[in-house]
Scaffold this motif. Structure first.
Motif, PDB file in Angstrom:
ATOM      1  N   VAL A   1       0.823  -1.212   0.000  1.00 19.20           N
ATOM      2  CA  VAL A   1       0.000   0.000   0.000  1.00 19.20           C
ATOM      3  C   VAL A   1       0.859   1.265   0.000  1.00 19.20           C
ATOM      4  N   THR A   2       1.983   1.242   0.693  1.00 21.73           N
ATOM      5  CA  THR A   2       2.757   2.469   0.853  1.00 21.73           C
ATOM      6  C   THR A   2       3.833   2.679  -0.203  1.00 21.73           C
ATOM      7  N   ARG A   3       4.302   1.643  -0.855  1.00 22.76           N
ATOM      8  CA  ARG A   3       5.392   1.790  -1.826  1.00 22.76           C
ATOM      9  C   ARG A   3       4.862   2.188  -3.193  1.00 22.76           C
ATOM     10  N   ARG A   4       5.659   2.908  -3.945  1.00 20.44           N
ATOM     11  CA  ARG A   4       5.317   3.299  -5.314  1.00 20.44           C
ATOM     12  C   ARG A   4       6.275   2.683  -6.322  1.00 20.44           C
ATOM     13  N   ASN A   5       7.263   1.970  -5.848  1.00 18.81           N
ATOM     14  CA  ASN A   5       8.215   1.289  -6.716  1.00 18.81           C
ATOM     15  C   ASN A   5       7.652  -0.091  -7.064  1.00 18.81           C
ATOM     16  N   LEU A   6       7.674  -0.467  -8.336  1.00 18.72           N
ATOM     17  CA  LEU A   6       7.073  -1.731  -8.756  1.00 18.72           C
ATOM     18  C   LEU A   6       7.804  -2.939  -8.178  1.00 18.72           C
ATOM     19  N   ILE A   7       9.114  -2.863  -8.066  1.00 18.56           N
ATOM     20  CA  ILE A   7       9.881  -3.981  -7.500  1.00 18.56           C
ATOM     21  C   ILE A   7       9.557  -4.149  -6.014  1.00 18.56           C
ATOM     22  N   ALA A   8       9.460  -3.051  -5.281  1.00 21.99           N
ATOM     23  CA  ALA A   8       9.115  -3.123  -3.858  1.00 21.99           C
ATOM     24  C   ALA A   8       7.701  -3.664  -3.667  1.00 21.99           C
ATOM     25  N   MET A   9       6.804  -3.318  -4.569  1.00 20.82           N
ATOM     26  CA  MET A   9       5.443  -3.854  -4.486  1.00 20.82           C
ATOM     27  C   MET A   9       5.436  -5.356  -4.754  1.00 20.82           C
TER      28      MET A   9
ATOM     29  N   SER B   1      11.040   4.471 -16.137  1.00 23.25           N
ATOM     30  CA  SER B   1      10.811   4.636 -14.704  1.00 23.25           C
ATOM     31  C   SER B   1      10.134   3.379 -14.178  1.00 23.25           C
ATOM     32  N   ASP B   2      10.392   3.064 -12.920  1.00 29.62           N
ATOM     33  CA  ASP B   2       9.707   1.932 -12.299  1.00 29.62           C
ATOM     34  C   ASP B   2       8.750   2.395 -11.195  1.00 29.62           C
ATOM     35  N   GLN B   3       8.354   3.648 -11.260  1.00 28.71           N
ATOM     36  CA  GLN B   3       7.400   4.198 -10.303  1.00 28.71           C
ATOM     37  C   GLN B   3       5.978   4.019 -10.838  1.00 28.71           C
ATOM     38  N   VAL B   4       5.047   3.749  -9.950  1.00 30.79           N
ATOM     39  CA  VAL B   4       3.673   3.501 -10.349  1.00 30.79           C
ATOM     40  C   VAL B   4       3.023   4.766 -10.900  1.00 30.79           C
ATOM     41  N   ASN B   5       3.313   5.913 -10.322  1.00 31.30           N
ATOM     42  CA  ASN B   5       2.648   7.144 -10.751  1.00 31.30           C
ATOM     43  C   ASN B   5       3.111   7.616 -12.125  1.00 31.30           C
ATOM     44  N   SER B   6       4.201   7.087 -12.660  1.00 25.33           N
ATOM     45  CA  SER B   6       4.654   7.495 -13.985  1.00 25.33           C
ATOM     46  C   SER B   6       3.970   6.723 -15.110  1.00 25.33           C
ATOM     47  N   ILE B   7       3.232   5.682 -14.776  1.00 29.47           N
ATOM     48  CA  ILE B   7       2.576   4.878 -15.809  1.00 29.47           C
ATOM     49  C   ILE B   7       1.056   4.916 -15.667  1.00 29.47           C
ATOM     50  N   GLN B   8       0.528   6.049 -15.268  1.00 28.38           N
ATOM     51  CA  GLN B   8      -0.918   6.150 -15.073  1.00 28.38           C
ATOM     52  C   GLN B   8      -1.666   6.108 -16.401  1.00 28.38           C
TER      53      GLN B   8
END
Length: 102
Positions: free
Chosen positions: A23-31, A91-98
């Motif tokens: 829930v708290t992470r935005r990195n795809l690998i951490a998720m 990027s591997d951040q969730v908010n960059s692939i909306q």
């Protein structure tokens, strides 16, 4: 022998750490790692309940092995998706692939 309550408490801690991390992470690998923690908590529950209710049988062990196989396949597919997203969006951040449009 370790008491069942300790193993169930460890499983609950793993599960909640995994849910919190997802829930708290935005990195795809951490998720993905957080999802794996949740699956490991489920595997631990399979083994603990098998040993508690049916100590001479191995059904919980077989369920755990099957679950490990399914989670390995899930991880391979998820890593392939993450690599593809990284190649397209850099990027591997969730908010960059909306906005995923083709």
């Amino acid at each position: 022998m370790i008491p069942v309550e300790f193993m169930l408490a460890l499983s609950a801690i793993l599960f909640f750490i995994g849910v919190f991390g997802f829930v708290t992470r935005r990195n795809l690998i951490a998720m993905l790692i957080s999802i794996e923690l949740v699956l490991n908590a489920v595997d631990l529950n399979f083994v603990v309940f098998n040993r508690y209710f049916y100590p001479a049988q191995f059904e919980g062990m077989f369920f755990t092995l099957f679950s490990i196989g399914v989670s390995a396949a899930e991880t391979a597919v998820a890593l392939a998706i993450i690599i593809n997203v990284y190649r397209n969006y850099h990027s591997d951040q969730v908010n960059s692939i909306q906005n995923m449009k083709f």
